[in-house]
Design a protein around this motif. Sequence first.
Motif, PDB file in Angstrom:
ATOM      1  N   PHE A  40     -40.246  17.427 -72.496  1.00  0.00           N
ATOM      2  CA  PHE A  40     -39.078  17.553 -71.619  1.00  0.00           C
ATOM      3  C   PHE A  40     -39.466  18.381 -70.396  1.00  0.00           C
ATOM      4  O   PHE A  40     -40.290  19.285 -70.485  1.00  0.00           O
ATOM      5  CB  PHE A  40     -37.940  18.239 -72.372  1.00  0.00           C
ATOM      6  CG  PHE A  40     -36.633  18.265 -71.617  1.00  0.00           C
ATOM      7  CD1 PHE A  40     -35.981  17.093 -71.290  1.00  0.00           C
ATOM      8  CD2 PHE A  40     -36.068  19.467 -71.240  1.00  0.00           C
ATOM      9  CE1 PHE A  40     -34.774  17.116 -70.600  1.00  0.00           C
ATOM     10  CE2 PHE A  40     -34.857  19.501 -70.546  1.00  0.00           C
ATOM     11  CZ  PHE A  40     -34.221  18.323 -70.229  1.00  0.00           C
ATOM     12  N   PHE A  41     -38.858  18.056 -69.263  1.00  0.00           N
ATOM     13  CA  PHE A  41     -39.177  18.785 -68.025  1.00  0.00           C
ATOM     14  C   PHE A  41     -37.888  19.062 -67.274  1.00  0.00           C
ATOM     15  O   PHE A  41     -37.019  18.199 -67.166  1.00  0.00           O
ATOM     16  CB  PHE A  41     -40.172  17.999 -67.162  1.00  0.00           C
ATOM     17  CG  PHE A  41     -39.836  16.545 -66.965  1.00  0.00           C
ATOM     18  CD1 PHE A  41     -39.085  16.119 -65.880  1.00  0.00           C
ATOM     19  CD2 PHE A  41     -40.267  15.587 -67.878  1.00  0.00           C
ATOM     20  CE1 PHE A  41     -38.782  14.776 -65.692  1.00  0.00           C
ATOM     21  CE2 PHE A  41     -39.966  14.231 -67.702  1.00  0.00           C
ATOM     22  CZ  PHE A  41     -39.217  13.826 -66.606  1.00  0.00           C
ATOM     23  N   ALA A  42     -37.747  20.286 -66.779  1.00  0.00           N
ATOM     24  CA  ALA A  42     -36.511  20.655 -66.094  1.00  0.00           C
ATOM     25  C   ALA A  42     -36.694  21.987 -65.389  1.00  0.00           C
ATOM     26  O   ALA A  42     -37.387  22.882 -65.885  1.00  0.00           O
ATOM     27  CB  ALA A  42     -35.363  20.780 -67.098  1.00  0.00           C
ATOM     28  N   ASP A  65     -38.620   9.363 -68.624  1.00  0.00           N
ATOM     29  CA  ASP A  65     -37.278   9.323 -68.036  1.00  0.00           C
ATOM     30  C   ASP A  65     -36.792  10.722 -67.660  1.00  0.00           C
ATOM     31  O   ASP A  65     -36.808  11.641 -68.478  1.00  0.00           O
ATOM     32  CB  ASP A  65     -36.301   8.650 -69.006  1.00  0.00           C
ATOM     33  CG  ASP A  65     -36.620   7.169 -69.171  1.00  0.00           C
ATOM     34  OD1 ASP A  65     -37.208   6.576 -68.244  1.00  0.00           O
ATOM     35  OD2 ASP A  65     -36.284   6.619 -70.240  1.00  0.00           O
ATOM     36  N   ASP A  66     -36.345  10.839 -66.421  1.00  0.00           N
ATOM     37  CA  ASP A  66     -35.908  12.126 -65.871  1.00  0.00           C
ATOM     38  C   ASP A  66     -34.420  12.285 -66.164  1.00  0.00           C
ATOM     39  O   ASP A  66     -33.561  12.025 -65.315  1.00  0.00           O
ATOM     40  CB  ASP A  66     -36.190  12.147 -64.367  1.00  0.00           C
ATOM     41  CG  ASP A  66     -35.980  13.514 -63.756  1.00  0.00           C
ATOM     42  OD1 ASP A  66     -35.279  14.346 -64.376  1.00  0.00           O
ATOM     43  OD2 ASP A  66     -36.504  13.734 -62.648  1.00  0.00           O
ATOM     44  N   VAL A  67     -34.124  12.716 -67.393  1.00  0.00           N
ATOM     45  CA  VAL A  67     -32.718  12.692 -67.820  1.00  0.00           C
ATOM     46  C   VAL A  67     -31.872  13.759 -67.123  1.00  0.00           C
ATOM     47  O   VAL A  67     -30.655  13.634 -67.081  1.00  0.00           O
ATOM     48  CB  VAL A  67     -32.576  12.796 -69.354  1.00  0.00           C
ATOM     49  CG1 VAL A  67     -33.213  11.590 -70.038  1.00  0.00           C
ATOM     50  CG2 VAL A  67     -33.155  14.084 -69.893  1.00  0.00           C
ATOM     51  N   ILE A  68     -32.502  14.786 -66.569  1.00  0.00           N
ATOM     52  CA  ILE A  68     -31.714  15.758 -65.787  1.00  0.00           C
ATOM     53  C   ILE A  68     -31.183  15.076 -64.530  1.00  0.00           C
ATOM     54  O   ILE A  68     -29.978  15.099 -64.238  1.00  0.00           O
ATOM     55  CB  ILE A  68     -32.576  16.979 -65.402  1.00  0.00           C
ATOM     56  CG1 ILE A  68     -32.950  17.785 -66.643  1.00  0.00           C
ATOM     57  CG2 ILE A  68     -31.836  17.841 -64.370  1.00  0.00           C
ATOM     58  CD1 ILE A  68     -31.892  18.715 -67.150  1.00  0.00           C
ATOM     59  N   ASP A  69     -32.092  14.443 -63.773  1.00  0.00           N
ATOM     60  CA  ASP A  69     -31.659  13.798 -62.535  1.00  0.00           C
ATOM     61  C   ASP A  69     -30.687  12.658 -62.826  1.00  0.00           C
ATOM     62  O   ASP A  69     -29.661  12.500 -62.153  1.00  0.00           O
ATOM     63  CB  ASP A  69     -32.871  13.245 -61.765  1.00  0.00           C
ATOM     64  CG  ASP A  69     -33.722  14.360 -61.175  1.00  0.00           C
ATOM     65  OD1 ASP A  69     -33.716  15.466 -61.744  1.00  0.00           O
ATOM     66  OD2 ASP A  69     -34.407  14.121 -60.159  1.00  0.00           O
ATOM     67  N   ILE A  70     -31.016  11.860 -63.859  1.00  0.00           N
ATOM     68  CA  ILE A  70     -30.144  10.728 -64.201  1.00  0.00           C
ATOM     69  C   ILE A  70     -28.750  11.240 -64.574  1.00  0.00           C
ATOM     70  O   ILE A  70     -27.729  10.743 -64.081  1.00  0.00           O
ATOM     71  CB  ILE A  70     -30.745   9.911 -65.371  1.00  0.00           C
ATOM     72  CG1 ILE A  70     -32.060   9.245 -64.946  1.00  0.00           C
ATOM     73  CG2 ILE A  70     -29.744   8.863 -65.863  1.00  0.00           C
ATOM     74  CD1 ILE A  70     -32.851   8.651 -66.115  1.00  0.00           C
ATOM     75  N   GLY A 108     -30.706  16.157 -58.290  1.00  0.00           N
ATOM     76  CA  GLY A 108     -31.878  16.332 -59.131  1.00  0.00           C
ATOM     77  C   GLY A 108     -32.317  17.774 -59.121  1.00  0.00           C
ATOM     78  O   GLY A 108     -31.767  18.600 -58.401  1.00  0.00           O
ATOM     79  N   ASP A 109     -33.311  18.063 -59.963  1.00  0.00           N
ATOM     80  CA  ASP A 109     -33.794  19.441 -60.061  1.00  0.00           C
ATOM     81  C   ASP A 109     -35.173  19.621 -59.444  1.00  0.00           C
ATOM     82  O   ASP A 109     -35.769  20.693 -59.541  1.00  0.00           O
ATOM     83  CB  ASP A 109     -33.794  19.909 -61.516  1.00  0.00           C
ATOM     84  CG  ASP A 109     -34.785  19.146 -62.372  1.00  0.00           C
ATOM     85  OD1 ASP A 109     -35.353  18.144 -61.877  1.00  0.00           O
ATOM     86  OD2 ASP A 109     -35.015  19.548 -63.529  1.00  0.00           O
ATOM     87  N   GLY A 110     -35.698  18.570 -58.819  1.00  0.00           N
ATOM     88  CA  GLY A 110     -36.981  18.706 -58.145  1.00  0.00           C
ATOM     89  C   GLY A 110     -38.182  18.691 -59.071  1.00  0.00           C
ATOM     90  O   GLY A 110     -39.306  18.889 -58.630  1.00  0.00           O
ATOM     91  N   VAL A 111     -37.967  18.470 -60.361  1.00  0.00           N
ATOM     92  CA  VAL A 111     -39.072  18.305 -61.315  1.00  0.00           C
ATOM     93  C   VAL A 111     -39.010  16.864 -61.802  1.00  0.00           C
ATOM     94  O   VAL A 111     -38.015  16.452 -62.391  1.00  0.00           O
ATOM     95  CB  VAL A 111     -38.949  19.273 -62.508  1.00  0.00           C
ATOM     96  CG1 VAL A 111     -40.098  19.078 -63.478  1.00  0.00           C
ATOM     97  CG2 VAL A 111     -38.897  20.711 -62.019  1.00  0.00           C
ATOM     98  N   ASP A 112     -40.063  16.121 -61.549  1.00  0.00           N
ATOM     99  CA  ASP A 112     -39.995  14.679 -61.752  1.00  0.00           C
ATOM    100  C   ASP A 112     -40.757  14.176 -62.973  1.00  0.00           C
ATOM    101  O   ASP A 112     -40.652  12.989 -63.315  1.00  0.00           O
ATOM    102  CB  ASP A 112     -40.563  13.949 -60.525  1.00  0.00           C
ATOM    103  CG  ASP A 112     -39.736  14.210 -59.274  1.00  0.00           C
ATOM    104  OD1 ASP A 112     -38.609  14.722 -59.400  1.00  0.00           O
ATOM    105  OD2 ASP A 112     -40.233  13.902 -58.175  1.00  0.00           O
ATOM    106  N   ALA A 113     -41.559  15.020 -63.590  1.00  0.00           N
ATOM    107  CA  ALA A 113     -42.404  14.529 -64.683  1.00  0.00           C
ATOM    108  C   ALA A 113     -42.877  15.696 -65.542  1.00  0.00           C
ATOM    109  O   ALA A 113     -42.820  16.864 -65.132  1.00  0.00           O
ATOM    110  CB  ALA A 113     -43.617  13.775 -64.123  1.00  0.00           C
TER     111      ALA A 113
HETATM  112 CA   LIG Z   1     -35.775  16.059 -62.686  1.00  0.00          CA
END
Ligand SMILES: [Ca+2]
Length: 450
Positions: A185-187, A392-397, A414-419
């Motif tokens: 997970f990334f955020a 999948d970038d579930v924060i941005d989605i 979005g939070d600016g973290v993509d991967a």
């Molecule tokens: Ca993100």
Amino acid sequence: MRKLALGLVLAAAVAALIAVAATRGGPQGATASSHREAPLISQDPTADNTDLYAFVSPDKPDTATIIANWIPGEDPAAGPNYYTFSPTARYDIYVDQNGDGKPDITYQFRFNDLPSQFFLGNTQQSYTVTKTVGSKTTTVGSGLLTPPDNIGPRTTPNYSALAAQGIHPLSDGTTVFAGQRDDPFFADIGAIFDLVAIRQGTGATGGGKDFLAGYGVHSIALQIPKSQLDNGTNHTIGVWAATDRRRASVMSTRASASAKGNGNGGWVQVSRLGNPLINEVVIPTNLKDKWNASSPANDKQFQTFYENPILATVLQKLYPQFGPFQDKNRQDLVQVLGTGLKQPALNFTGPTFADELRLNLSIPPTPSDKISRLGVLGGDLGGYPNGRRLEDDVIDISERVVGGALIGHSLPLGDGVDANDQPNLRAFPYVPAPFSGFDNTKGVTNPTHP
Ligand SMILES: [Ca+2]
Ligand SMILES: [Ca+2]
Ligand SMILES: [Ca+2]
């Protein structure tokens, strides 16, 4: 980590609201971190689900992969008692094939500790896998071994090869892996926590910090022949993961509220996870423990919180210049999270409202160079909310969908973290190896010399 981190998000949002109301904002609002009200499960990390993924396997499209993660925020250098699965918990992965919110296939995992040596706890564990179809339960694997945690090059050399020995066939044709992995997970929790802040522009322009980089989790991954999952009609399964503990131990250590769950046979459910971020930002704090103890088949009782999302209310308060954010009668969220999407036809499973990760097995995996981190929102039907991939970038989605992307209010939130900070593997179990304790990226060389 989702429950910790996104609990922070909501707490921060509420703290931010208070700060905005009291002082019209300002950095002091962000210091209200003790505002966080942790759910009971945050006191029981080995039973705490962090994330769930389900996707058609990109390299073996006649199978589907389900990955369930537990234990938030594993520091790689956690010696001498490194992280392991709890030998007194039962770990569950459920599959609903007919959209009624009840499991049709259940996989359950029990772990046992092995003797340790020297002063170190042995992080390798043995485990048993049972599978229940209808009323028939079969042991499909026993005496299986997890790899050890990634300690360092002298204790666990050639870690990737070592971990690969933890991939096992089950007797029913499924493949299993259980053990420590990088948290995929990334955020940018740090920024979200600071007044749901956006470091640059609207947050969709990079510049975020991956708060979870360098931390591990414990994963259970299954690669299951699609022929065992596909219902032959809408080809859509609903998946969720959960953790159970013995009722007596739960009663002795917890408030009675959480122990009234759907226990049977002496077990009581203490955690569950289907769609990402639900218990963190959709379910109100006073119902989070109840939600953890309940089943998707009974999710109607929570539907109002999906229809009238508090996060949209918060966004409207914090960012009126980007509004209006609709926080009432959100039938789009009911579909995305509770029934599957009917329009456009994607993964609708019927009228029963149940929080499950819904995967349409008939949609082929997206080639790696065509994957959109925004999934269906990015025109890529192979991703969230059609199941969920590691990419999948579930924060941005989620921010965009709650913001109104499906009801005519598109914002590049979005939070600016993509991967993920580590590249995902191209083959099972797909989740990258964890950092070793020796190479722990969070360590600081001290003293530093000018
Ligand atoms: Ca993100
Ligand atoms: Ca069912
Ligand atoms: Ca990571």
